[in-house]
Structures are given as C-alpha cells and as structure tokens.
Scaffold this motif. Structure first.
Motif, PDB file in Angstrom:
ATOM      1  N   GLU A 290      11.960  14.055   5.535  1.00  0.00           N
ATOM      2  CA  GLU A 290      13.148  13.393   6.068  1.00  0.00           C
ATOM      3  C   GLU A 290      12.777  12.209   6.960  1.00  0.00           C
ATOM      4  O   GLU A 290      13.408  11.150   6.888  1.00  0.00           O
ATOM      5  CB  GLU A 290      14.008  14.394   6.842  1.00  0.00           C
ATOM      6  CG  GLU A 290      14.671  15.445   5.963  1.00  0.00           C
ATOM      7  CD  GLU A 290      15.657  14.841   4.981  1.00  0.00           C
ATOM      8  OE1 GLU A 290      16.135  13.717   5.221  1.00  0.00           O
ATOM      9  OE2 GLU A 290      15.942  15.487   3.956  1.00  0.00           O
ATOM     10  N   ASP A 291      11.774  12.382   7.805  1.00  0.00           N
ATOM     11  CA  ASP A 291      11.344  11.276   8.676  1.00  0.00           C
ATOM     12  C   ASP A 291      10.865  10.088   7.846  1.00  0.00           C
ATOM     13  O   ASP A 291      11.161   8.929   8.167  1.00  0.00           O
ATOM     14  CB  ASP A 291      10.221  11.747   9.606  1.00  0.00           C
ATOM     15  CG  ASP A 291      10.719  12.711  10.681  1.00  0.00           C
ATOM     16  OD1 ASP A 291      11.950  12.815  10.839  1.00  0.00           O
ATOM     17  OD2 ASP A 291       9.871  13.351  11.337  1.00  0.00           O
ATOM     18  N   THR A 292      10.127  10.383   6.779  1.00  0.00           N
ATOM     19  CA  THR A 292       9.605   9.309   5.925  1.00  0.00           C
ATOM     20  C   THR A 292      10.737   8.593   5.190  1.00  0.00           C
ATOM     21  O   THR A 292      10.783   7.359   5.138  1.00  0.00           O
ATOM     22  CB  THR A 292       8.601   9.884   4.902  1.00  0.00           C
ATOM     23  OG1 THR A 292       7.547  10.552   5.599  1.00  0.00           O
ATOM     24  CG2 THR A 292       8.016   8.775   4.038  1.00  0.00           C
ATOM     25  N   LEU A 293      11.656   9.356   4.628  1.00  0.00           N
ATOM     26  CA  LEU A 293      12.776   8.755   3.903  1.00  0.00           C
ATOM     27  C   LEU A 293      13.646   7.919   4.833  1.00  0.00           C
ATOM     28  O   LEU A 293      14.096   6.824   4.463  1.00  0.00           O
ATOM     29  CB  LEU A 293      13.614   9.846   3.244  1.00  0.00           C
ATOM     30  CG  LEU A 293      12.941  10.627   2.108  1.00  0.00           C
ATOM     31  CD1 LEU A 293      13.876  11.706   1.577  1.00  0.00           C
ATOM     32  CD2 LEU A 293      12.495   9.707   0.984  1.00  0.00           C
ATOM     33  N   THR A 294      13.862   8.410   6.042  1.00  0.00           N
ATOM     34  CA  THR A 294      14.678   7.666   7.010  1.00  0.00           C
ATOM     35  C   THR A 294      14.003   6.361   7.402  1.00  0.00           C
ATOM     36  O   THR A 294      14.640   5.308   7.496  1.00  0.00           O
ATOM     37  CB  THR A 294      14.922   8.517   8.268  1.00  0.00           C
ATOM     38  OG1 THR A 294      15.589   9.724   7.895  1.00  0.00           O
ATOM     39  CG2 THR A 294      15.765   7.767   9.280  1.00  0.00           C
ATOM     40  N   TYR A 295      12.692   6.421   7.615  1.00  0.00           N
ATOM     41  CA  TYR A 295      11.947   5.234   8.040  1.00  0.00           C
ATOM     42  C   TYR A 295      11.973   4.150   6.967  1.00  0.00           C
ATOM     43  O   TYR A 295      12.226   2.975   7.248  1.00  0.00           O
ATOM     44  CB  TYR A 295      10.510   5.617   8.369  1.00  0.00           C
ATOM     45  CG  TYR A 295       9.640   4.452   8.774  1.00  0.00           C
ATOM     46  CD1 TYR A 295       9.673   3.954  10.072  1.00  0.00           C
ATOM     47  CD2 TYR A 295       8.795   3.844   7.848  1.00  0.00           C
ATOM     48  CE1 TYR A 295       8.890   2.875  10.438  1.00  0.00           C
ATOM     49  CE2 TYR A 295       8.000   2.762   8.209  1.00  0.00           C
ATOM     50  CZ  TYR A 295       8.053   2.287   9.508  1.00  0.00           C
ATOM     51  OH  TYR A 295       7.282   1.208   9.866  1.00  0.00           O
ATOM     52  N   TYR A 296      11.727   4.527   5.712  1.00  0.00           N
ATOM     53  CA  TYR A 296      11.632   3.529   4.644  1.00  0.00           C
ATOM     54  C   TYR A 296      12.997   3.142   4.081  1.00  0.00           C
ATOM     55  O   TYR A 296      13.120   2.123   3.413  1.00  0.00           O
ATOM     56  CB  TYR A 296      10.721   4.029   3.522  1.00  0.00           C
ATOM     57  CG  TYR A 296       9.264   3.925   3.874  1.00  0.00           C
ATOM     58  CD1 TYR A 296       8.587   2.712   3.765  1.00  0.00           C
ATOM     59  CD2 TYR A 296       8.565   5.021   4.359  1.00  0.00           C
ATOM     60  CE1 TYR A 296       7.245   2.605   4.113  1.00  0.00           C
ATOM     61  CE2 TYR A 296       7.224   4.923   4.708  1.00  0.00           C
ATOM     62  CZ  TYR A 296       6.579   3.713   4.587  1.00  0.00           C
ATOM     63  OH  TYR A 296       5.252   3.612   4.937  1.00  0.00           O
ATOM     64  N   HIS A 297      14.036   3.935   4.355  1.00  0.00           N
ATOM     65  CA  HIS A 297      15.367   3.614   3.845  1.00  0.00           C
ATOM     66  C   HIS A 297      15.899   2.310   4.453  1.00  0.00           C
ATOM     67  O   HIS A 297      16.670   1.590   3.812  1.00  0.00           O
ATOM     68  CB  HIS A 297      16.345   4.757   4.168  1.00  0.00           C
ATOM     69  CG  HIS A 297      17.724   4.524   3.638  1.00  0.00           C
ATOM     70  ND1 HIS A 297      18.033   4.646   2.302  1.00  0.00           N
ATOM     71  CD2 HIS A 297      18.877   4.163   4.262  1.00  0.00           C
ATOM     72  CE1 HIS A 297      19.316   4.371   2.125  1.00  0.00           C
ATOM     73  NE2 HIS A 297      19.853   4.081   3.286  1.00  0.00           N
ATOM     74  N   SER A 298      15.477   1.993   5.659  1.00  0.00           N
ATOM     75  CA  SER A 298      15.951   0.771   6.310  1.00  0.00           C
ATOM     76  C   SER A 298      15.459  -0.483   5.596  1.00  0.00           C
ATOM     77  O   SER A 298      16.116  -1.522   5.617  1.00  0.00           O
ATOM     78  CB  SER A 298      15.498   0.736   7.774  1.00  0.00           C
ATOM     79  OG  SER A 298      14.078   0.792   7.851  1.00  0.00           O
ATOM     80  N   ASP A 299      14.293  -0.398   4.951  1.00  0.00           N
ATOM     81  CA  ASP A 299      13.742  -1.554   4.233  1.00  0.00           C
ATOM     82  C   ASP A 299      14.190  -1.603   2.782  1.00  0.00           C
ATOM     83  O   ASP A 299      14.569  -2.649   2.261  1.00  0.00           O
ATOM     84  CB  ASP A 299      12.209  -1.523   4.288  1.00  0.00           C
ATOM     85  CG  ASP A 299      11.688  -1.706   5.699  1.00  0.00           C
ATOM     86  OD1 ASP A 299      12.379  -2.383   6.484  1.00  0.00           O
ATOM     87  OD2 ASP A 299      10.614  -1.171   6.007  1.00  0.00           O
ATOM     88  N   THR A 300      14.132  -0.451   2.118  1.00  0.00           N
ATOM     89  CA  THR A 300      14.487  -0.373   0.703  1.00  0.00           C
ATOM     90  C   THR A 300      15.392   0.828   0.481  1.00  0.00           C
ATOM     91  O   THR A 300      14.926   1.965   0.574  1.00  0.00           O
ATOM     92  CB  THR A 300      13.223  -0.229  -0.179  1.00  0.00           C
ATOM     93  OG1 THR A 300      12.316  -1.278   0.133  1.00  0.00           O
ATOM     94  CG2 THR A 300      13.590  -0.276  -1.651  1.00  0.00           C
ATOM     95  N   PRO A 301      16.695   0.612   0.217  1.00  0.00           N
ATOM     96  CA  PRO A 301      17.604   1.746  -0.017  1.00  0.00           C
ATOM     97  C   PRO A 301      17.103   2.621  -1.160  1.00  0.00           C
ATOM     98  O   PRO A 301      16.710   2.125  -2.215  1.00  0.00           O
ATOM     99  CB  PRO A 301      18.926   1.065  -0.363  1.00  0.00           C
ATOM    100  CG  PRO A 301      18.823  -0.293   0.242  1.00  0.00           C
ATOM    101  CD  PRO A 301      17.377  -0.679   0.151  1.00  0.00           C
ATOM    102  N   LEU A 302      17.113   3.922  -0.951  1.00  0.00           N
ATOM    103  CA  LEU A 302      16.651   4.857  -1.965  1.00  0.00           C
ATOM    104  C   LEU A 302      17.735   5.044  -3.019  1.00  0.00           C
ATOM    105  O   LEU A 302      18.909   5.194  -2.698  1.00  0.00           O
ATOM    106  CB  LEU A 302      16.313   6.201  -1.317  1.00  0.00           C
ATOM    107  CG  LEU A 302      15.272   6.140  -0.193  1.00  0.00           C
ATOM    108  CD1 LEU A 302      15.159   7.484   0.491  1.00  0.00           C
ATOM    109  CD2 LEU A 302      13.931   5.708  -0.745  1.00  0.00           C
TER     110      LEU A 302
END
Length: 368
Positions: A290-302
């Motif tokens: 969850e921490d990883t998905l949240t961090y990278y979601h700001s740059d590239t929407p999943l």
C-alpha cells in the motif's frame, strides 16, 4: 643489475662449467619468478601474517599486467585448493582453480584486496587465447560449486560488518560497470545466469547491483525462469528485498504488470505475495504494498481496471490478484460498467448521426 648484465654479456668468454652454471641459474631464476607470480595471483589465505598475494591498496593494475606479460602461462596454471564440507569437516575435497577464479573465490576480506584485478586478467587471457572464446578470458570458468567468476562478483563478497558488506558491494558494482564497458559483461547474461536474483542474495539493505542490472534490462524483472519463478519470488525471503523489488516493478511497469507480478504463479501455484506473507506476516507485507502504490500513484495513476481484466483471464496470475484489487477499489466494477455503457451510448449516437447524414445525402442525390 649491472653485474648480472656483465656476467651474461661475457658468458661465452668463461669456462664451460661456468657457462653451464649460468644457464641453470637463469633457468631456475625464471622458473622461480614465474612460480612466485602464480602464487601471488592465487593466494587467498585469510591469515594476514601468512598472506603473499595481491593487494589493491599497494599493487597497481599496470604492475600486474607487466608481470603477466612476462609469464602469460600463469593464467592457465591451476592452483590446488582443499574444501571441507560443513557437514563432514574430516572429509576433504580437492579442487583446482585458475588465478582469475582465486581472485574472487574467498568470501572474506582478501577478495576486496584482489577482485579489482579480475578485469585485467580476463582481458589478457583473451589477448593470449588462454581459454576458449566462450569463456571470456576465464570470467565464465566454473568452480567446484559450478559458480562462475562473473556470478561471484554479482553475489558479492559477504562476511564481516554491514560497512564491509556495503564496501564489497560497491567494489563489485564498479567492476561490473567496467566489465560492461569492455564488453565482458553483456545484457544477455542477466537472464542467462539469473543475475538479478544473485545480486541481492546477501542479507543486508544495499541493492546497488540490483538497480544497475534492472535499469540495464527492465524485462528481466518480469521474466520467469524455468520453474516459473519471477524475481519477486526470490525477494520474498527478505522483507527489505521484497520492498525494493516490488518498488522497481511499480516504478517501471505501473500500468498492469507491476501489480499483477505480486500474484504470478510458479510451477506449484505459489505467488510472491503468498511467500512474503508466510515469511513476514500479511500485515507487514500489505503495508509495504500500500505504501508503494500510494507513493507511485502520484506520478503515474495505476490502471486498476486493466489490471483486473488482465488478471481475470491470465492463467499465470492467481485469482488472489482479482480479490486484492476488488478489496482495494470496490467500485472498480461499477466504474467499468458505467464506462462500457457510456461507450455504447456514444457509439449508438454516432451510428444515428451517420444514418441521418446518409439520408440527407440520398435526398440531395435524388434532387440532382
């Protein structure tokens, strides 16, 4: 040195017995010197009081190259080693290593003193044709454990403190970069020898070699081996390795593969997610995800919708992936159905407009 030169220059002018003695002394001198150079290249005794090998803090690459050029046959000479099995310390196994293997075979401090000379030995061995061409100057020679010199570098030197391990890792990384620049390490090696897995086998939080290899060959991050294991399967044994490898997957493959790789099935239908939860507990693993998905979601929407569809139809992806995505975003199905309805409506409208346009055109043609 002047005296020796004078003796050799006047060799033919002295009695036969003296001439013969000079020949024997010269022969012995050359043989002893060659033996000494070979011993220096092969010494990996970890006793500092009995060490007679190379030392990168004292010896230079140019000096080592000069010594080898005087006696190139030392590159192909074997050095005998004794190996004692941990399960049976009395049982001894004798094996033989070439100098280039000895520079990387010790897993303690001696390797840091000697491994920086590996590239020059490989380069000279290629120049002199010491080994068959496919062995790349001895880099792909296997030891008694079927491990090559190249793999030794990727594994790292191990042993000692965290500081020592990090130093060893950085040293090996610089050597890998040097081998890459000279063409002695090629991209195909990453998959052929499973170098990604071997780059984080040591149990400590330093993954410079892993990142270097991933950036060189992104596809290797997702490529399963013959047992259908992806890199994340191996990383599941260490929580830090799991975090780093999963982050790399999301960073470089954020749309679908980065998430679905969590649930990639091996030949026993086990997934990296299951292995990690069994080793470290579900709560800790889910938090990392969850921490990883949240961090990278700001740059590239999943792209949860595409990932869900892909996971549902891919036999190599466990259905846990579908459940995981639905729990994470419960309204994803509703959004997908709404999007489908909007698409159908837009298509119908477009078809209606096209029919009306066709009628107008036909009327105009009749009038004409």
């Amino acid at each position: 040195m002047e005296l020796i030169s004078v003796v050799l220059e006047n060799k033919k002018k002295v009695p036969k017995q003296t001439r013969n003695k000079i020949d024997k002394l010269v022969e012995k001198f050359l043989q002893d010197l060659e033996d000494d150079i070979h011993e220096m290249l092969c010494c990996n005794n970890d006793d500092p009081d009995d060490y007679c090998g190379l030392d990168s803090s004292r010896d230079t690459v140019a000096e080592v190259e000069t010594a080898i050029r005087l006696f190139p046959d030392v590159l192909s000479r074997n050095s005998q080693r004794n190996f004692y099995d941990n399960d049976d310390p009395v049982e001894r196994v004798v094996y033989y290593l070439h100098p280039i293997q000895c520079l990387s075979s010790n897993l303690l401090r001696i390797s840091l003193m000697t491994c920086s000379f590996i590239p020059v030995l490989a380069r000279l061995a290629i120049e002199f044709g010491t080994f068959e061409r496919h062995l790349r100057g001895g880099l792909l020679n296997q030891n008694f454990k079927w491990v090559t010199v190249l793999e030794d570098l990727v594994y790292g030197m191990g042993g000692g403190s965290q500081e020592h391990k990090k130093l060893a890792d950085n040293t090996c990384l610089e050597l890998m970069k040097e081998l890459k620049e000279s063409g002695l390490l090629v991209k195909e090696d990453i998959l052929r020898y499973e170098l990604l897995r071997k780059s984080f086998v040591q149990d400590y939080s330093h993954f410079a070699k892993f990142r270097f290899l991933v950036e060189w060959d992104l596809a290797a991050l997702m490529q399963p081996n013959h047992h259908k294991h992806v890199i994340l399967h191996f990383a599941a044994t260490s929580i830090q390795a799991f975090r780093v490898v999963f982050e790399a997957g999301i960073r470089y493959f954020p749309k679908k593969k980065g998430i679905s790789i969590l649930f990639s099935k091996d030949e026993d239908d086990d997934t990296p997610f299951q292995d990690a939860c069994n080793n470290h507990g579900r709560e800790k693993v889910v938090k990392i995800i969850e921490d990883t998905l949240t961090y990278y979601h700001s740059d590239t929407p999943l792209n949860i919708a595409d990932t869900l569809l892909s996971a549902a139809v891919d036999d190599d992806i466990h259905l846990d992936c579908v459940y995981f995505l639905l729990r994470r975003q419960p309204d994803v199905l509703q959004k997908m159905l709404s999007a489908k309805a909007e698409t159908a409506k837009a298509t119908a409208t477009a078809d209606g407009d096209e029919d009306n346009n066709s009628k107008v055109i036909r009327k105009r043609k009749r009038k004409s």
